[in-house]
Design an enzyme around this catalytic site. Structure first.
Site, short mmCIF file in Angstrom:
data_model
loop_
_atom_site.label_atom_id
_atom_site.label_comp_id
_atom_site.label_asym_id
_atom_site.label_seq_id
_atom_site.Cartn_x
_atom_site.Cartn_y
_atom_site.Cartn_z
N ASP A 32 0.81 -1.22 0.00
CA ASP A 32 0.00 0.00 0.00
C ASP A 32 0.84 1.27 0.00
OD1 ASP A 32 -2.29 -1.57 0.08
OD2 ASP A 32 -2.38 -1.53 2.27
N GLN A 90 1.91 -6.00 -3.26
CA GLN A 90 2.41 -6.15 -1.89
C GLN A 90 3.71 -5.32 -1.73
OE1 GLN A 90 1.21 -9.40 -3.47
NE2 GLN A 90 -0.63 -8.42 -2.76
N LYS A 116 1.99 2.30 -4.92
CA LYS A 116 2.64 1.77 -6.13
C LYS A 116 1.82 2.09 -7.38
CE LYS A 116 2.39 -2.36 -4.35
NZ LYS A 116 2.00 -2.04 -2.98
N GLY A 142 -4.60 -4.33 -3.69
CA GLY A 142 -5.61 -3.28 -3.90
C GLY A 142 -4.86 -2.05 -4.35
N HIS A 143 -4.95 -1.73 -5.63
CA HIS A 143 -4.15 -0.64 -6.20
C HIS A 143 -5.07 0.49 -6.66
CE1 HIS A 143 -0.69 -3.68 -7.19
NE2 HIS A 143 -0.91 -3.52 -5.91
P1 GDP Z 1 -0.74 0.43 -3.57
O1 GDP Z 1 -1.36 -0.84 -3.12
O2 GDP Z 1 0.72 0.51 -3.25
O3 GDP Z 1 -1.00 0.76 -5.01
O4 GDP Z 1 -1.42 1.58 -2.70
P2 GDP Z 1 -3.00 1.71 -2.36
O5 GDP Z 1 -3.71 2.17 -3.58
O6 GDP Z 1 -3.50 0.51 -1.66
O7 GDP Z 1 -2.96 2.84 -1.24
C1 GDP Z 1 -2.43 4.09 -1.49
C2 GDP Z 1 -3.51 5.14 -1.18
O8 GDP Z 1 -2.90 6.41 -1.08
C3 GDP Z 1 -4.55 5.31 -2.28
O9 GDP Z 1 -5.77 5.66 -1.69
C4 GDP Z 1 -3.99 6.45 -3.13
O10 GDP Z 1 -5.01 7.16 -3.84
C5 GDP Z 1 -3.40 7.31 -2.07
N1 GDP Z 1 -2.23 8.10 -2.45
C6 GDP Z 1 -1.20 7.77 -3.28
N2 GDP Z 1 -0.26 8.74 -3.28
C7 GDP Z 1 -0.71 9.70 -2.43
C8 GDP Z 1 -0.16 10.95 -1.97
O11 GDP Z 1 0.92 11.36 -2.33
N3 GDP Z 1 -0.92 11.64 -1.05
C9 GDP Z 1 -2.13 11.21 -0.60
N4 GDP Z 1 -2.77 11.96 0.29
N5 GDP Z 1 -2.66 10.04 -1.01
C10 GDP Z 1 -1.96 9.31 -1.90
P1 IMO Z 2 -0.97 -4.13 -2.22
O1 IMO Z 2 -0.54 -4.71 -3.54
C1 IMO Z 2 -0.95 -4.46 2.14
C2 IMO Z 2 -0.93 -8.51 3.80
C3 IMO Z 2 -2.18 -8.97 4.56
C4 IMO Z 2 -1.54 -9.93 5.56
C5 IMO Z 2 -0.43 -10.58 4.73
C6 IMO Z 2 -0.80 -11.93 4.14
O2 IMO Z 2 -2.24 -3.39 -2.27
O3 IMO Z 2 0.17 -3.35 -1.62
P2 IMO Z 2 -2.36 -12.66 2.12
O4 IMO Z 2 -3.83 -12.44 1.89
O5 IMO Z 2 -1.49 -12.12 1.04
O6 IMO Z 2 -2.02 -14.09 2.45
O7 IMO Z 2 -2.05 -11.83 3.47
O8 IMO Z 2 -0.12 -9.67 3.70
N1 IMO Z 2 -1.19 -8.01 2.43
C7 IMO Z 2 -1.14 -6.72 2.07
N2 IMO Z 2 -0.96 -5.61 2.81
N3 IMO Z 2 -1.08 -4.36 0.80
C8 IMO Z 2 -1.23 -5.46 0.04
O9 IMO Z 2 -1.27 -5.43 -1.31
C9 IMO Z 2 -1.31 -6.71 0.67
N4 IMO Z 2 -1.50 -7.98 0.24
C10 IMO Z 2 -1.39 -8.76 1.32
O10 IMO Z 2 -2.82 -7.90 5.19
O11 IMO Z 2 -0.93 -9.21 6.60
MG MG Z 3 -2.89 -1.50 -1.84
#
Ligand code: GDP
Ligand code: IMO
Ligand code: MG
Length: 445
Positions: A13, A223, A16, A40-41
């Protein structure tokens, strides 16, 4: 021409998808190489929010090829829902390619993931419940169902009739779960196979051809480094290899094809699920870190669980630089620190029992769970940075924060993200052709 890996440098999270979206502009192929619908991207474009689980976020650009590679595990129901939703939102999904070699998450994987994690009791991992661990376990144990089986009804029926009774024994005897009906599963999964078939191909050959034709390939990690099965904070990890090396295995290409590795890190740290988190903060301090308004509060994109929050951890990032061979960093969510008077940076750990100091990650789980952070405290900037578009637009103290991170990691910060929208981005140096990791003999500790 450059082939680039974007990898999470923390526990997932990191933002990316936002960085992948930015870099996809200049890419021809965007490739997911590991993980499944646990990812979850989030990408925000023109006020529209897209949440991807399996499909690479590059699909938002027309005329690009989006690959779900051999190293991924695919829940067919979820990928089909995902591309149907995208189609309904006017996105052209014809560039989607799914590997014949990817493994299929079956209903028993979903049931077992949840039951096994509950069964771990106080040792639970807090998985996303998406069947990831059991799907990869069956792959390693050679009981897996691959996409090539899913699209071949005869193979699929044979495998289901062989595997489901075996799984039912485990489900019933070990977890008191109701048995699954092979016929029902076959009827449902056969239809998924028919729907996915037009997208299925040998993606390794496809990417190899693209590399020969000097196309730009972007490998989108899911991840993060500390969730890597081999290199993460085991056992609180996922079951795949998110680290940069995983891109070669997971996409079916050789290491000689890779030009750059970009690590994505938040400006602080978050974690979803269980496991030690040395810089974690609680109460008012945690609320302050989450205080950037409810829309961007830290909740898991896939499960909706609140993310645990803490200060930036240089020990973890130093490790991420090492195991991924990071050339540069993209630092996201700097704006989340806007309201803070002071910011802590964890520069080392201290063993709470022996007093030993660690500058490198102690890999033994027994030690890692008892380390305490040693902080350096720097002043905040107390002003909104959402509208900054160059490094010089940033307040002095924000620039100093970046300088210090760069110095501690001996790695350039090439991109800074100052908000969730596409244009909330500062490109300090060209992340693809620009700076390489600053390899120095000195230890800037
Ligand atoms: P990922 O799994 O690494 O792609 O990240 P996620 O999408 O799960 O979580 C990142 C969250 O931060 C999302 O809700 C993005 O819209 C938000 N986000 C990304 N970059 C920024 C930033 O620079 N500032 C803020 N406030 N939110 C951001
Ligand atoms: P993105 O791609 C954050 C965490 C789960 C748990 C551990 C194992 O959005 O960054 P799993 O279901 O993979 O066997 O769970 O890994 N986890 C993540 N945490 N971002 C993710 O994906 C994750 N995918 C798995 O919360 O601790
Ligand atoms: Mg994510």
């Amino acid at each position: 021409m450059a082939n680039v890996i974007v990898v999470g440098a923390q526990w997932g999270d990191e933002g990316k998808a936002k960085i992948t979206d930015l870099l996809s502009r200049n890419a021809d192929y965007i490739v997911r190489y590991q993980g499944g619908s646990n990812a979850g991207h989030t990408v925000v474009v023109d006020g529209e929010t897209y949440k991807f689980h399996l499909i690479p976020s590059g699909i938002l650009y027309p005329n690009k090829v989006s690959v779900v590679g051999p190293g991924t595990v695919i829940d067919p129901k979820i990928i089909i829902e995902e591309f149907e939703e995208l189609k309904n939102r006017g996105i052209n999904v014809s560039g989607l390619k799914v590997s014949t070699q990817a493994h299929v998450t079956m209903p028993y994987h979903l049931a077992l993931d949840q039951a096994e994690d509950r069964g771990r009791g106080t040792r639970k991992i807090g998985t996303t419940g998406r069947g990831i661990g059991p799907t990869y376990a069956d792959k390693a144990d050679r009981f897996g169902v691959r996409i090539s089986d899913l699209i071949d009804p005869k193979e699929l029926e044979e495998k289901i009739n062989w595997l489901v009774p075996r799984k039912n024994v485990i489900m019933e005897r070990l977890y008191s779960l109701p048995p699954l009906d092979p016929k029902k599963i076959f009827d449902e999964y056969k239809i998924y196979g028919e729907k996915l078939k037009p997208f299925v191909t040998d993606t390794s050959a496809l990417i190899f051809g693209a590399i020969k034709n000097k196309k730009n390939i972007l490998f989108e990690g899911a991840q993060g480094t500390l969730l890597d099965l081999d290199h993460g904070t085991y056992p609180y990890v996922t079951s795949s290899n998110p680290v940069a090396g995983g891109a070669c295995i997971g996409a079916g290409i050789g290491p000689t094809a890779i030009d750059r590795v970009i690590g994505v890190s938040k400006s602080f740290t978050t974690r979803v699920g269980e496991g030690p988190f040395p810089t974690e903060v609680f109460g008012r301090e945690a609320d302050e870190l989450r205080s950037q308004g409810t829309a961007w509060a830290e909740f898991g994109t896939t499960t909706g669980r609140p993310r645990r929050v803490g200060w930036l951890d240089i020990v973890l990032l130093r490790y991420a630089v090492r195991v991924n061979g990071l050339d540069c960093l993209a630092l996201t969510k700097l704006d989340v620190l806007d309201n803070l008077n002071e910011i802590n940076i964890c520069i080392a750990y201290e063993d709470s029992v022996t007093g030993e100091k660690y500058y490198d990650l102690p890999l033994a789980a027994g030690i890692f769970k008892r380390v305490k952070p040693i902080y350096e405290t720097v002043p905040g900037w107390k002003v909104s940075i959402n509208n900054c578009r160059s490094r010089n637009d940033l307040p002095q103290n924000a620039q100093k924060y970046l300088d210090r991170i760069q110095q501690l990691l001996e790695t350039p910060v090439a991109i800074v993200s100052v908000g969730h929208k596409r244009d909330h981005t500062i490109v300090i140096e060209d992340p693809i052709h620009g700076p390489k990791r600053v390899l120095q003999k000195s230890e800037n500790r």
